[in-house]
Motif scaffolding. Structure first.
Motif, PDB file in Angstrom:
ATOM      1  N   HIS A 129       0.853  -1.197   0.000  1.00  0.00           N
ATOM      2  CA  HIS A 129       0.000   0.000   0.000  1.00  0.00           C
ATOM      3  C   HIS A 129       0.883   1.240   0.000  1.00  0.00           C
ATOM      4  CE1 HIS A 129      -3.841  -2.199   1.490  1.00  0.00           C
ATOM      5  NE2 HIS A 129      -3.663  -2.274   0.189  1.00  0.00           N
ATOM      6  N   GLU A 136       1.555   3.842   2.679  1.00  0.00           N
ATOM      7  CA  GLU A 136       2.100   3.251   3.914  1.00  0.00           C
ATOM      8  C   GLU A 136       3.594   3.061   3.662  1.00  0.00           C
ATOM      9  OE1 GLU A 136      -0.525  -0.170   4.302  1.00  0.00           O
ATOM     10  OE2 GLU A 136      -2.237   1.144   3.992  1.00  0.00           O
ATOM     11  N   HIS A 152      -5.702   0.662  -3.221  1.00  0.00           N
ATOM     12  CA  HIS A 152      -5.793  -0.199  -2.036  1.00  0.00           C
ATOM     13  C   HIS A 152      -6.221  -1.635  -2.385  1.00  0.00           C
ATOM     14  CE1 HIS A 152      -7.447  -1.388   1.932  1.00  0.00           C
ATOM     15  NE2 HIS A 152      -6.495  -0.608   2.382  1.00  0.00           N
ATOM     16  N   HIS A 196       1.878  -3.443   6.650  1.00  0.00           N
ATOM     17  CA  HIS A 196       0.968  -2.324   6.371  1.00  0.00           C
ATOM     18  C   HIS A 196       1.098  -1.271   7.458  1.00  0.00           C
ATOM     19  CE1 HIS A 196      -1.602  -4.235   3.210  1.00  0.00           C
ATOM     20  NE2 HIS A 196      -0.920  -5.275   3.644  1.00  0.00           N
ATOM     21  N   GLU A 197       0.447  -0.132   7.218  1.00  0.00           N
ATOM     22  CA  GLU A 197       0.433   0.930   8.220  1.00  0.00           C
ATOM     23  C   GLU A 197      -0.956   1.528   8.317  1.00  0.00           C
ATOM     24  OE1 GLU A 197       3.637   3.653   7.124  1.00  0.00           O
ATOM     25  OE2 GLU A 197       4.859   1.873   6.789  1.00  0.00           O
ATOM     26  N   GLU A 255      -0.137  -4.005  10.986  1.00  0.00           N
ATOM     27  CA  GLU A 255      -0.468  -2.605  10.765  1.00  0.00           C
ATOM     28  C   GLU A 255       0.365  -1.834  11.778  1.00  0.00           C
ATOM     29  OE1 GLU A 255      -2.453  -1.479   8.466  1.00  0.00           O
ATOM     30  OE2 GLU A 255      -3.891  -3.086   8.025  1.00  0.00           O
TER      31      GLU A 255
HETATM   32 ZN   LIG Z   1      -2.436  -1.331   4.005  1.00  0.00          ZN
END
Ligand SMILES: [Zn+2]
Length: 1010
Positions: A180, A183, A255, A288-289, A364
């Motif tokens: 992503h 991110e 996304h 991910h973030e 995340e």
């Molecule tokens: Zn993500």
């Protein structure tokens, strides 16, 4: 560690229990290596000082990453970044990340870089292996051992042999970063992680290096990464301005690149999947973030995907909670594993591992969307203490990219260490999950799926088989005809609302259900006694999400059944005898196309297969016509819409048909059937500057079918006063996120702030790529654009809309006879619903059968009105259709004392998908009554409530049941085609593509068959 909850003195029998527990390896080992640096190894002082400087609070780091070991010959990330990993203001392009990884490879035998393929825009993807020199020297031997564990058939499912292999094998832990693009933290974290794993001599890191192979793809979405770095550079060059949002990530989707693990339509999915399977890796850990500070969503929330092995769900919990505990011990706040993410849809990249017998993991962490250090304020729900987040994040924090990198690396290092300590367990589990996949026919089943050779849609069948092949599923082909017992379907329980007619039909269907079925030679068999049976089963089976499920907010789609969405015949067979019939493994599935028979006229039967459109554009100079009625010729039956092709040499036609996978019959004389010409329409695909993702799936479909189109924004539409001069068909696919009509028209507010350019500049050389550009993303379609679309349709153009753009078309008055229902209880979250063909003579329906499954995400609900600008009349008193209070029973006629009775006129009725009848009163001076020729044609409607659900979640379905699903609305000389379903979505809905393609091919004859 397993500890007594009471502590203190143990009764004797507990003492023995403890002794026993201590014998269980790893999980209970009392001598775990401490996570601490090796005091004998010097540290890189300046680098370590900067780590400290950029970390905003002492609790945001750990003893694993608060220093950097020094090395004489191995370069640190600083040589490429000009500063340390996570330094403010520094975001490297993928190219720089690769440059560093290749410097590492040159400097140490503990790092090897592999090219794993290219992106849609031609950028390279890599995988970096970090391990001991010894392990990297023996990659092939090790891979051969892992391959045996991955396919236990090779060792005859011999557990003792598996144990020997487990003892000798080095597992592969695969980490993927920044799929992503906004991110942004993973690439620098992974650069430094690779350095640490290669250089650090502390026992904790050495154990990881010697014990397993860490495989790293530092940038998954490479095209999007380069655009994101561009934007960040633009932001640094214009510090006082707002910067443009990242509207394009990859070439096609944003996304949703993390929702492609089922259809495998994006290069990044294919490349990661091939790497994962090729290396026989045990874990895929995707970074991910979003939420603070580290959400290990490995454990997630229910409902879990029904096709994964419980061994895996146990691994999720084991690894996830241990990860939380390890980081909590370091004093790092905000680390948790349970959360809002359900584990139902297998569309996420990490599910490549979950459904190929590995372990899926996802972090995340907290990112600032760039490398600025910023004061961040959290929502109460993010900092509250809950049972699963006992040490929550702070309500307000100064947060840096370095903090993020600390969390990412600490989480990964503790994970790698824990995994290595228990690698025998996890390798054995890997073997067991593979073995249990092979044992599927004798256990939960099914035994196989069959795709019959006599399916009229062989092109779509081939496409489905190609998806399975990309998933590394083995495909077999029956060498002779065979008959298998089929499970008898139980009749559905009748609801109170069912009338007698429905009950009779159900009875008939029940009686017609065969108990055995013969399949012709050449039928495809997907055997479930193979290592990757899980992914095949998960894609091909039906899904049921109960409306009573405690999880009320599904994280993503709830249904995806591929056979249904590809509109192909597919049979789930539970009888294990199916595996004994003669069949051969095939290596490649190619569409069978070409021409048979003699003659210069080529006839192509229409079965709603997308390749027909490909052929129309490929043979641009050929003359093509569509038959408006079914016909028979040379003993073959042709459906309505079948194509007749003239004016092309047989060899050229044969080649084109072969390439496109289209089967044709040559005829010596034209059949006597009414036809209309099929021209290669000039197509525009319109996008907004609000979001480009949902339409991105449409671009991907058109590109893969090689159908040319102009890609234009709403801003271009607002400036083009004669759209008809350039286009025949305008596709306006869904904007996504339920965009309002106001947002489409107004765009982003321009009353303040600076322009948001999306174009290539010295700071942003990669921004545009192969997509669109603008000086300012903010203006929308505007009222001029609305007028241009209205005029385009009035002058004969065809406008096609779906879901939110259908709402938009209605809001600007393009379909006066159609209104939108307001659901009160309907809840359809990315489900597969059943539709029924209503007008088979419409060219949009060419090639389709009575029933068609389609993707639906909460409507919209269309209703038809026979009265233009219809509005309700005020009535005196309440409206009632039941008889008044009076004599007799509810069914008896009423009477009026002192006068003879009268027969009330029968009220005309209509079905929900039909136009309500016009009453005699409405016909009086009926200037509002829409004449039949001006009314919409209903092409498809949603099925009756009890037959509506095919797969997924359906709640309150009666609100949309029977309502129109696809409408052809005449407007001026043109047409507006309104979709309530989304016909082109995530590469999963290929069975409904032809509804769009038929519209394109027949754009100037949509009234045929009216
Ligand atoms: Zn993500």
């Amino acid at each position: 560690m397993i500890r007594s909850r009471t502590g203190g003195a143990f009764p004797v029998r507990h003492y023995f229990l403890l002794l026993l527990l201590a014998l269980i390896p790893a999980l209970a080992s009392a001598d775990e290596t401490a996570p601490a640096r090796d005091p004998k190894q010097p540290i890189n002082e300046p680098y370590t000082a900067k780590i400290k400087k950029y970390t905003t609070a002492p609790v945001f780091t750990s003893p694993l990453v608060d220093y950097l070991p020094a090395s004489k010959n191995v370069p640190t990330p600083e040589v490429v970044l000009g500063d340390v990993s996570g330094a403010p203001g520094i975001l490297p392009y993928a190219e720089d990340v690769y440059k560093y990884m290749r410097l590492l490879e040159k400097a140490t035998p503990r790092v090897k870089v592999f090219s794993i393929g290219a992106t849609e825009e031609g950028r390279e993807m890599i995988a970096v292996a970090v391990s001991s020199e010894e392990n990297l020297k023996r990659l092939d031997e090790n891979r051969a051992r892992l391959a045996k564990l991955a396919d236990p058939r090779t060792i005859k499912l011999d557990d003792a042999e598996a144990d020997r292999l487990v003892a000798q094998s080095t597992p592969v832990y695969y980490i993927t970063g920044t799929i992503h693009s906004p991110e942004t933290g993973a690439p620098t974290a992974l650069m430094e992680l690779a350095y640490r794993l290669a250089v650090d001599e502390s026992p904790y890191i050495r154990e990881i290096r010697d014990g397993l192979i860490t495989l790293i793809t530092p940038v998954v979405e490479v095209d999007g990464r380069d655009r994101m770095v561009d934007l960040y550079r633009w932001h640094l060059a214009h510090p006082k301005d707002f910067f443009p949002p990242l509207i394009y990530w990859g070439k096609y989707v944003a996304h949703d690149n993390n929702r492609d693990a089922m259809g495998v339509t994006l290069k990044l999915t294919e490349n990661v999947l091939n790497t994962y399977v090729g290396w026989k890796a045990q874990v895929l850990h995707d970074l991910h973030e979003s939420v603070p500070y580290l959400y290990d969503n490995t454990a997630g929330d229910g409902p879990f995907n029904a096709w994964v092995d419980p061994i895996l769900t146990d691994e999720w919990e084991m690894i996830g909670w241990r990860n939380v505990a390890d980081m909590t011990k370091f004093g790092m706040p905000g680390v948790f594993t349970h959360g809002i993410f359900d584990t139902w849809s297998p569309g996420y990249l990490m599910f490549v591992a979950a459904l190929h017998n590995g372990i899926s993991r996802l972090y995340e962490t907290f990112g600032n969307g760039g490398a600025d250090t910023q004061e961040r304020t959290l929502d109460p729900e993010d900092y509250s203490r809950t049972w699963w987040r006992q040490n929550p994040p702070f309500p307000k924090t100064l947060w840096s990219q370095r903090d993020n990198n600390n969390y990412e690396q600490t989480g990964l290092l503790t994970s790698l260490h824990f995994f290595n300590e228990n690698k025998r367990l996890f390798l054995k589990n890997f073997y067991l999950k593979s073995k249990r996949s092979i044992s599927k026919p004798a256990q939960e089943g099914p035994a196989a799926y069959i795709l019959p050779a006599d399916d009229p849609r062989l092109e779509l069948q081939t496409e489905l088989l190609q998806v399975l092949q990309k998933q590394h599923v083995e495909i077999s082909r029956a060498t002779s005809a065979f008959t298998v017992a089929m499970p008898v379907k139980k009749p559905k329980k009748s609801s109170k609302k069912d009338d007698a007619k429905d009950a009779k039909e159900t009875e008939k269907e029940k009686a017609a259900e065969p108990t055995s079925r013969e399949f012709p030679a050449g039928s495809f068999v997907i055997r479930m006694d193979q290592p990757y049976s899980r992914i095949a089963d998960a894609l091909l089976d039906h899904q049921y999400w109960s409306p009573d499920d405690p999880q009320k907010t599904p994280y993503d789609d709830t249904g995806w059944t591929f056979g249904e969405l590809f509109n192909v015949k597919l049979f789930r067979v539970t009888d294990p005898k199916v595996l004994d019939f003669a069949m051969e493994r095939i290596s490649g599935v190619k569409p069978a196309g070409g021409v048979q028979g003699q003659g210069s006229l080529f006839a192509i039967n229409n079965n709603a297969e997308p390749a027909l459109a490909t052929l129309r554009y490929k043979l641009r100079d050929a003359s093509m016509e569509a038959a408006e009625e079914p016909f028979e010729s040379v003993g073959k039956k042709f459906n309505r819409g079948s194509l007749l092709v003239r004016g092309v040499a047989r060899s050229d036609f044969d080649r084109a048909a072969n390439e496109a996978g289209v089967r044709a019959v040559a005829l010596s004389a034209a059949p006597s059937v009414k036809t209309h010409p099929v021209h290669a329409a000039r197509v525009a695909l319109v996008h907004t500057w609000l979001s480009t993702q949902t339409e991105g799936w449409w671009r991907l479909a058109l590109d893969s079918l090689r159908i040319p189109y102009d890609y234009i924004s709403t801003q271009i539409v607002s400036k083009a006063d004669d759209l008809n001069a350039k286009y025949d068909v305008i596709l306006f696919p869904p904007v996504g996120f339920n965009s309002s009509s106001t947002a489409i028209i107004n765009g982003i507010a321009t009353g303040w702030g600076n322009p948001l350019p999306w174009k290539n500049t010295p700071e942003t050389p990669n921004l545009v790529g192969k997509n669109d550009s603008t000086d300012d993303m903010r203006p929308g379609l505007g009222w001029e654009g609305v007028a241009h679309l209205q005029s385009f349709v009035a002058k004969g153009g065809v406008l096609l809309t779906a879901t939110d753009t259908s709402r938009f078309a209605l809001s600007i008055g393009l379909a006066d006879s159609v209104s939108l229902g307001t659901p009160t209880k309907m809840n359809i979250v990315g489900s597969v619903l059943s539709t029924r063909l209503v007008d088979s003579a419409s060219p949009i329906a060419y090639g389709y059968d009575e029933k068609l499954s389609a993707y639906c995400d909460n409507g919209p609900i269309f209703s038809l009105s026979s009265i233009a600008g219809a509005r309700g009349f005020r009535r005196l008193g309440g409206h009632s259709t039941s008889r008044p209070t009076g004599r007799g029973t509810a069914d008896d006629p009423d009477f009026t004392v002192g006068r003879p009775g009268f027969e009330a006129p029968e009220e005309p009725t209509s079905e929900l998908w039909e136009y309500p009848p016009v009453s005699d009163e409405q016909k009086r001076n009926g200037f509002r009554v829409i004449p039949p020729a001006n009314r919409a044609r209903v092409i498809l409607r949603y099925a009756d409530a009890k037959e509506l659900l095919v797969s997924g979640l359906l709640e309150g379905g009666d609100e949309i049941a029977q309502h129109p699903a696809v409408l052809d609305v005449p407007a001026g000389s043109g047409h507006v085609i309104l979709f309530s379903i989304n016909p082109v979505y995530r590469g999963e809905t290929r069975g409904t593509y032809s509804l769009v393609l038929n519209t394109i091919l027949n754009f100037d004859n949509l009234n045929a068959g009216r």
